[in-house]
Enzyme design. Sequence first.
Site, PDB file in Angstrom:
ATOM      1  N   ASP A  44       0.833  -1.198   0.000  1.00 27.25           N
ATOM      2  CA  ASP A  44       0.000   0.000   0.000  1.00 27.25           C
ATOM      3  C   ASP A  44       0.867   1.246   0.000  1.00 27.25           C
ATOM      4  O   ASP A  44       1.992   1.223   0.511  1.00 27.25           O
ATOM      5  CB  ASP A  44      -0.914  -0.012   1.239  1.00 27.25           C
ATOM      6  CG  ASP A  44      -2.121   0.906   1.089  1.00 27.25           C
ATOM      7  OD1 ASP A  44      -1.915   2.120   0.880  1.00 27.25           O
ATOM      8  OD2 ASP A  44      -3.260   0.422   1.191  1.00 27.25           O
ATOM      9  N   ASP A  61       3.201   2.092  -4.570  1.00 25.53           N
ATOM     10  CA  ASP A  61       2.360   2.963  -5.375  1.00 25.53           C
ATOM     11  C   ASP A  61       2.077   2.184  -6.658  1.00 25.53           C
ATOM     12  O   ASP A  61       3.002   1.883  -7.425  1.00 25.53           O
ATOM     13  CB  ASP A  61       3.104   4.268  -5.688  1.00 25.53           C
ATOM     14  CG  ASP A  61       2.266   5.258  -6.485  1.00 25.53           C
ATOM     15  OD1 ASP A  61       1.292   4.837  -7.142  1.00 25.53           O
ATOM     16  OD2 ASP A  61       2.592   6.462  -6.478  1.00 25.53           O
ATOM     17  N   VAL A  62       0.814   1.821  -6.887  1.00 23.95           N
ATOM     18  CA  VAL A  62       0.496   0.951  -8.023  1.00 23.95           C
ATOM     19  C   VAL A  62       0.802   1.605  -9.367  1.00 23.95           C
ATOM     20  O   VAL A  62       0.791   0.931 -10.402  1.00 23.95           O
ATOM     21  CB  VAL A  62      -0.982   0.488  -7.982  1.00 23.95           C
ATOM     22  CG1 VAL A  62      -1.254  -0.351  -6.747  1.00 23.95           C
ATOM     23  CG2 VAL A  62      -1.940   1.674  -8.069  1.00 23.95           C
ATOM     24  N   ASN A  88      -6.255  -5.057  -5.393  1.00 24.59           N
ATOM     25  CA  ASN A  88      -7.409  -4.477  -4.727  1.00 24.59           C
ATOM     26  C   ASN A  88      -7.357  -2.950  -4.648  1.00 24.59           C
ATOM     27  O   ASN A  88      -8.385  -2.301  -4.478  1.00 24.59           O
ATOM     28  CB  ASN A  88      -7.524  -5.060  -3.315  1.00 24.59           C
ATOM     29  CG  ASN A  88      -8.563  -4.361  -2.478  1.00 24.59           C
ATOM     30  OD1 ASN A  88      -9.765  -4.557  -2.666  1.00 24.59           O
ATOM     31  ND2 ASN A  88      -8.103  -3.524  -1.552  1.00 24.59           N
ATOM     32  N   TYR A 153     -15.468   6.124 -13.680  1.00 23.91           N
ATOM     33  CA  TYR A 153     -15.391   4.977 -12.764  1.00 23.91           C
ATOM     34  C   TYR A 153     -15.982   3.733 -13.424  1.00 23.91           C
ATOM     35  O   TYR A 153     -15.390   2.649 -13.373  1.00 23.91           O
ATOM     36  CB  TYR A 153     -16.144   5.301 -11.469  1.00 23.91           C
ATOM     37  CG  TYR A 153     -15.902   4.320 -10.346  1.00 23.91           C
ATOM     38  CD1 TYR A 153     -14.727   4.355  -9.602  1.00 23.91           C
ATOM     39  CD2 TYR A 153     -16.851   3.367 -10.014  1.00 23.91           C
ATOM     40  CE1 TYR A 153     -14.501   3.465  -8.565  1.00 23.91           C
ATOM     41  CE2 TYR A 153     -16.646   2.468  -8.984  1.00 23.91           C
ATOM     42  CZ  TYR A 153     -15.465   2.523  -8.257  1.00 23.91           C
ATOM     43  OH  TYR A 153     -15.255   1.621  -7.229  1.00 23.91           O
ATOM     44  N   LYS A 157     -13.731   0.329 -14.319  1.00 21.23           N
ATOM     45  CA  LYS A 157     -14.120  -0.924 -13.670  1.00 21.23           C
ATOM     46  C   LYS A 157     -14.600  -1.949 -14.694  1.00 21.23           C
ATOM     47  O   LYS A 157     -14.344  -3.149 -14.550  1.00 21.23           O
ATOM     48  CB  LYS A 157     -15.183  -0.662 -12.604  1.00 21.23           C
ATOM     49  CG  LYS A 157     -14.656   0.112 -11.392  1.00 21.23           C
ATOM     50  CD  LYS A 157     -13.473  -0.591 -10.719  1.00 21.23           C
ATOM     51  CE  LYS A 157     -13.054   0.087  -9.433  1.00 21.23           C
ATOM     52  NZ  LYS A 157     -11.923  -0.597  -8.756  1.00 21.23           N
ATOM     53  N   THR A 188     -17.176   1.959   3.379  1.00 26.81           N
ATOM     54  CA  THR A 188     -15.744   1.961   3.137  1.00 26.81           C
ATOM     55  C   THR A 188     -15.210   3.385   3.238  1.00 26.81           C
ATOM     56  O   THR A 188     -15.923   4.338   2.878  1.00 26.81           O
ATOM     57  CB  THR A 188     -15.421   1.400   1.731  1.00 26.81           C
ATOM     58  OG1 THR A 188     -14.029   1.591   1.449  1.00 26.81           O
ATOM     59  CG2 THR A 188     -16.223   2.101   0.660  1.00 26.81           C
TER      60      THR A 188
END
Length: 269
Positions: A44, A61-62, A88, A153, A157, A188
């Site tokens: 993360d 960092d993705v 995720n 978004y 997705k 969340t």
Amino acid sequence: MVEEGAQRPSRNPSRILVTGGSSGLGAALCRALVARGDQVVSADLNPPAEPVEGVEHLHLDVRSDDDWAAAVAWVEQHWGGLDVLHNNAGVAGGGRIDVAGLDEWQWITEINLFGVVRGTKAFVPMMKAAGSGLIVNTASLAGLVHPAGMGSYNAVKAAVVAFTETMGHELAEHGIRTAVVCPSYFRTPLVENMQGTDTAVGAVIGVLVAEAPLGPDEIAAEILEALDRGEELILPDEAARAAYGLKVGDRATYDQVMRKQAARLNAMG
């Protein structure tokens, strides 16, 4: 859900890397995986607010190829291989097409889509060499059902859903399986960091998340049970199953519902 007191099938512990594991669904997955005996590393950008005993933390960092290379090196050094990669990590965003800027589209695409692509590219060679592996990608119900005001978004997705299915076909002969997770709204902290100029969309999503009946621990439990059953498209809550079922089973009614929702959003200004 497994009934209380029922025996789970025996399983060997797995070596699992979860991105975005410091909060929300990622943290819930890490807790659940450690509780059932798996080796877990949370990768993360931020350290966990509440560290979990038995969960390692890696800075990741993705968006960074260097960070992904470092994660692969860590796994090779400490575990010698990886059984499950759970892509995720993600961010919340959206906005109507004439309100949201292209910079918002680029931001969410780089994290929510290319983060998944980078992670998969990083670890597939290791899994191919082992002849086994599982790649789980967290998408969203928004990848299957597309409400107004969420163009960016929804698009990323949906791309994650398509990418996961493609990888499932492409990697099957190497013993690598894939699965995609598509939950509806659940409680969340993701929305706390939501970015976007379309404040009306942000307000609507904030209410939907706050009033959602399920939290991340319940969603995580459903995901793990679905993975144990070998499911590839995981709808971990009843709201997600109902919404997708409506789209598949009664497209005309689905379109009416979506367009009424769009009209309510537009009336907000």
